[in-house]
Motif scaffolding. Sequence first.
Motif, PDB file in Angstrom:
ATOM      1  N   ARG A  29       0.666  -6.353  -1.833  1.00  0.00           N
ATOM      2  CA  ARG A  29      -0.455  -7.215  -1.449  1.00  0.00           C
ATOM      3  C   ARG A  29      -1.739  -6.816  -2.170  1.00  0.00           C
ATOM      4  O   ARG A  29      -2.441  -7.655  -2.738  1.00  0.00           O
ATOM      5  CB  ARG A  29      -0.660  -7.129   0.063  1.00  0.00           C
ATOM      6  CG  ARG A  29      -1.810  -7.997   0.593  1.00  0.00           C
ATOM      7  CD  ARG A  29      -2.149  -7.659   2.025  1.00  0.00           C
ATOM      8  NE  ARG A  29      -2.683  -6.317   2.156  1.00  0.00           N
ATOM      9  CZ  ARG A  29      -2.151  -5.362   2.904  1.00  0.00           C
ATOM     10  NH1 ARG A  29      -1.032  -5.577   3.581  1.00  0.00           N
ATOM     11  NH2 ARG A  29      -2.716  -4.168   2.973  1.00  0.00           N
ATOM     12  N   ASP A  30      -2.052  -5.516  -2.159  1.00  0.00           N
ATOM     13  CA  ASP A  30      -3.292  -5.061  -2.767  1.00  0.00           C
ATOM     14  C   ASP A  30      -3.275  -5.225  -4.282  1.00  0.00           C
ATOM     15  O   ASP A  30      -4.320  -5.468  -4.901  1.00  0.00           O
ATOM     16  CB  ASP A  30      -3.555  -3.601  -2.406  1.00  0.00           C
ATOM     17  CG  ASP A  30      -3.958  -3.425  -0.941  1.00  0.00           C
ATOM     18  OD1 ASP A  30      -4.091  -4.444  -0.240  1.00  0.00           O
ATOM     19  OD2 ASP A  30      -4.138  -2.265  -0.504  1.00  0.00           O
ATOM     20  N   CYS A  31      -2.098  -5.100  -4.887  1.00  0.00           N
ATOM     21  CA  CYS A  31      -2.008  -5.293  -6.341  1.00  0.00           C
ATOM     22  C   CYS A  31      -2.394  -6.714  -6.719  1.00  0.00           C
ATOM     23  O   CYS A  31      -3.052  -6.946  -7.731  1.00  0.00           O
ATOM     24  CB  CYS A  31      -0.590  -4.969  -6.814  1.00  0.00           C
ATOM     25  SG  CYS A  31      -0.428  -4.906  -8.609  1.00  0.00           S
ATOM     26  N   LYS A  32      -1.998  -7.659  -5.890  1.00  0.00           N
ATOM     27  CA  LYS A  32      -2.362  -9.054  -6.148  1.00  0.00           C
ATOM     28  C   LYS A  32      -3.865  -9.252  -6.021  1.00  0.00           C
ATOM     29  O   LYS A  32      -4.484  -9.977  -6.814  1.00  0.00           O
ATOM     30  CB  LYS A  32      -1.618  -9.959  -5.150  1.00  0.00           C
ATOM     31  CG  LYS A  32      -1.513 -11.403  -5.587  1.00  0.00           C
ATOM     32  CD  LYS A  32      -0.590 -11.548  -6.783  1.00  0.00           C
ATOM     33  CE  LYS A  32      -0.376 -13.001  -7.151  1.00  0.00           C
ATOM     34  NZ  LYS A  32       0.499 -13.147  -8.338  1.00  0.00           N
ATOM     35  N   ILE A  33      -4.467  -8.584  -5.037  1.00  0.00           N
ATOM     36  CA  ILE A  33      -5.906  -8.724  -4.811  1.00  0.00           C
ATOM     37  C   ILE A  33      -6.716  -8.034  -5.909  1.00  0.00           C
ATOM     38  O   ILE A  33      -7.671  -8.602  -6.446  1.00  0.00           O
ATOM     39  CB  ILE A  33      -6.289  -8.143  -3.437  1.00  0.00           C
ATOM     40  CG1 ILE A  33      -5.640  -8.957  -2.313  1.00  0.00           C
ATOM     41  CG2 ILE A  33      -7.811  -8.127  -3.256  1.00  0.00           C
ATOM     42  CD1 ILE A  33      -5.815  -8.349  -0.941  1.00  0.00           C
ATOM     43  N   VAL A  34      -6.338  -6.803  -6.248  1.00  0.00           N
ATOM     44  CA  VAL A  34      -7.121  -6.007  -7.197  1.00  0.00           C
ATOM     45  C   VAL A  34      -6.863  -6.414  -8.638  1.00  0.00           C
ATOM     46  O   VAL A  34      -7.795  -6.536  -9.439  1.00  0.00           O
ATOM     47  CB  VAL A  34      -6.825  -4.509  -7.003  1.00  0.00           C
ATOM     48  CG1 VAL A  34      -7.558  -3.671  -8.061  1.00  0.00           C
ATOM     49  CG2 VAL A  34      -7.225  -4.059  -5.600  1.00  0.00           C
ATOM     50  N   TRP A  35      -5.591  -6.637  -8.993  1.00  0.00           N
ATOM     51  CA  TRP A  35      -5.222  -6.860 -10.386  1.00  0.00           C
ATOM     52  C   TRP A  35      -4.751  -8.280 -10.675  1.00  0.00           C
ATOM     53  O   TRP A  35      -4.543  -8.622 -11.844  1.00  0.00           O
ATOM     54  CB  TRP A  35      -4.125  -5.882 -10.810  1.00  0.00           C
ATOM     55  CG  TRP A  35      -4.513  -4.452 -10.629  1.00  0.00           C
ATOM     56  CD1 TRP A  35      -4.025  -3.579  -9.704  1.00  0.00           C
ATOM     57  CD2 TRP A  35      -5.491  -3.728 -11.383  1.00  0.00           C
ATOM     58  NE1 TRP A  35      -4.636  -2.359  -9.833  1.00  0.00           N
ATOM     59  CE2 TRP A  35      -5.536  -2.417 -10.853  1.00  0.00           C
ATOM     60  CE3 TRP A  35      -6.330  -4.069 -12.452  1.00  0.00           C
ATOM     61  CZ2 TRP A  35      -6.396  -1.444 -11.358  1.00  0.00           C
ATOM     62  CZ3 TRP A  35      -7.183  -3.099 -12.954  1.00  0.00           C
ATOM     63  CH2 TRP A  35      -7.216  -1.807 -12.414  1.00  0.00           C
ATOM     64  N   GLY A  36      -4.529  -9.065  -9.633  1.00  0.00           N
ATOM     65  CA  GLY A  36      -3.994 -10.406  -9.861  1.00  0.00           C
ATOM     66  C   GLY A  36      -2.607 -10.367 -10.451  1.00  0.00           C
ATOM     67  O   GLY A  36      -2.205 -11.276 -11.191  1.00  0.00           O
ATOM     68  N   ALA A  37      -1.854  -9.316 -10.122  1.00  0.00           N
ATOM     69  CA  ALA A  37      -0.535  -9.114 -10.734  1.00  0.00           C
ATOM     70  C   ALA A  37       0.514  -8.872  -9.660  1.00  0.00           C
ATOM     71  O   ALA A  37       0.205  -8.409  -8.557  1.00  0.00           O
ATOM     72  CB  ALA A  37      -0.576  -7.934 -11.702  1.00  0.00           C
ATOM     73  N   ASP A  38       1.749  -9.178  -9.990  1.00  0.00           N
ATOM     74  CA  ASP A  38       2.866  -8.896  -9.102  1.00  0.00           C
ATOM     75  C   ASP A  38       3.330  -7.462  -9.334  1.00  0.00           C
ATOM     76  O   ASP A  38       3.406  -7.000 -10.473  1.00  0.00           O
ATOM     77  CB  ASP A  38       4.021  -9.861  -9.365  1.00  0.00           C
ATOM     78  CG  ASP A  38       3.663 -11.303  -9.013  1.00  0.00           C
ATOM     79  OD1 ASP A  38       2.964 -11.497  -8.004  1.00  0.00           O
ATOM     80  OD2 ASP A  38       4.085 -12.214  -9.754  1.00  0.00           O
ATOM     81  N   LEU A  39       3.670  -6.778  -8.260  1.00  0.00           N
ATOM     82  CA  LEU A  39       4.137  -5.397  -8.344  1.00  0.00           C
ATOM     83  C   LEU A  39       5.589  -5.331  -7.928  1.00  0.00           C
ATOM     84  O   LEU A  39       5.974  -5.880  -6.890  1.00  0.00           O
ATOM     85  CB  LEU A  39       3.285  -4.496  -7.442  1.00  0.00           C
ATOM     86  CG  LEU A  39       3.602  -3.003  -7.466  1.00  0.00           C
ATOM     87  CD1 LEU A  39       3.266  -2.404  -8.832  1.00  0.00           C
ATOM     88  CD2 LEU A  39       2.826  -2.271  -6.368  1.00  0.00           C
ATOM     89  N   ASP A  40       6.387  -4.655  -8.716  1.00  0.00           N
ATOM     90  CA  ASP A  40       7.805  -4.491  -8.439  1.00  0.00           C
ATOM     91  C   ASP A  40       7.976  -3.299  -7.488  1.00  0.00           C
ATOM     92  O   ASP A  40       7.876  -2.142  -7.900  1.00  0.00           O
ATOM     93  CB  ASP A  40       8.564  -4.250  -9.748  1.00  0.00           C
ATOM     94  CG  ASP A  40      10.066  -4.147  -9.544  1.00  0.00           C
ATOM     95  OD1 ASP A  40      10.518  -4.020  -8.386  1.00  0.00           O
ATOM     96  OD2 ASP A  40      10.792  -4.182 -10.561  1.00  0.00           O
ATOM     97  N   ALA A  41       8.230  -3.580  -6.215  1.00  0.00           N
ATOM     98  CA  ALA A  41       8.372  -2.514  -5.225  1.00  0.00           C
ATOM     99  C   ALA A  41       9.548  -1.614  -5.537  1.00  0.00           C
ATOM    100  O   ALA A  41       9.518  -0.406  -5.253  1.00  0.00           O
ATOM    101  CB  ALA A  41       8.511  -3.111  -3.822  1.00  0.00           C
TER     102      ALA A  41
END
Length: 260
Positions: A48-60
């Motif tokens: 969630r925070d990666c989308k907010i901070v970087w506008g990117a999807d993060l591979d969990a």
Amino acid sequence: MVTLDGTPVSADDLLPLALTNVGHFTSMRVGEDGTIRGLSLHMERLVRDCKIVWGADLDAGRVRECVRQGLEGQSRPCVVRVTIYDPKVEMGHPASADEPHVMVSVRGAGALPPEPLRAMSVPYERDLPEVKHVGLFGALHARRTAQLAGFGDALFVGRDGLVSEGGTWNVGFVDGGGTVVWPEAPVLAGVTMALLQQHAEYRVATVTLEQAKGMAAAFATNTSIGVRYLSAIDETELPTEHPVLSQLQETYLSIVGEAL
């Protein structure tokens, strides 16, 4: 050992993070058996925070693999911190950074439960409080202020006079009827708090500093400390033997950890 995407981190890798202080993270306590309470919630936070901070999807899945590599050879229990940042970030053009990387660092974990905490109220409101970001100057300055005054940590009070959270922890209270009360305020919703809310009845309400000092008991929560009793707010002493506090500690310790 600190790793970036699974390999030892270099000074050049760390320099952009040190100079810009842009990124987000989560910290997780790893038990002696290698499991982590609330692991899924930690992963959800990072995504969630990666989308907010970087506008990117993060591979969990990639994050989990980096954590597994970072924990190799480490003694347990320990606390592992996952920091998400882009080494390309620069002060003049932060919008150009959009490829976040995974940094993993590990430190020792203290015994549970820790000693009760004396907290000093400090006027402070976090930037973007819903994100667990690396911008910790204000929080650590408040903590330093409290410690120089003889307290263990800071309890934040907003401009509206309402209690919100602690330096790096959520705060909860027990009212006169024995009900757990979580403050209604802009806060970083912690994983430990979320786990307790899943397993123990509670209510959410605004809490003034005066009301906080008049509660039957108070406690702090985060992944490193679990449930820690507050023995004082400013010069007001608080009881640390309330049965609800014991129940909360027992509830937290009974939560089964998740495997990486």
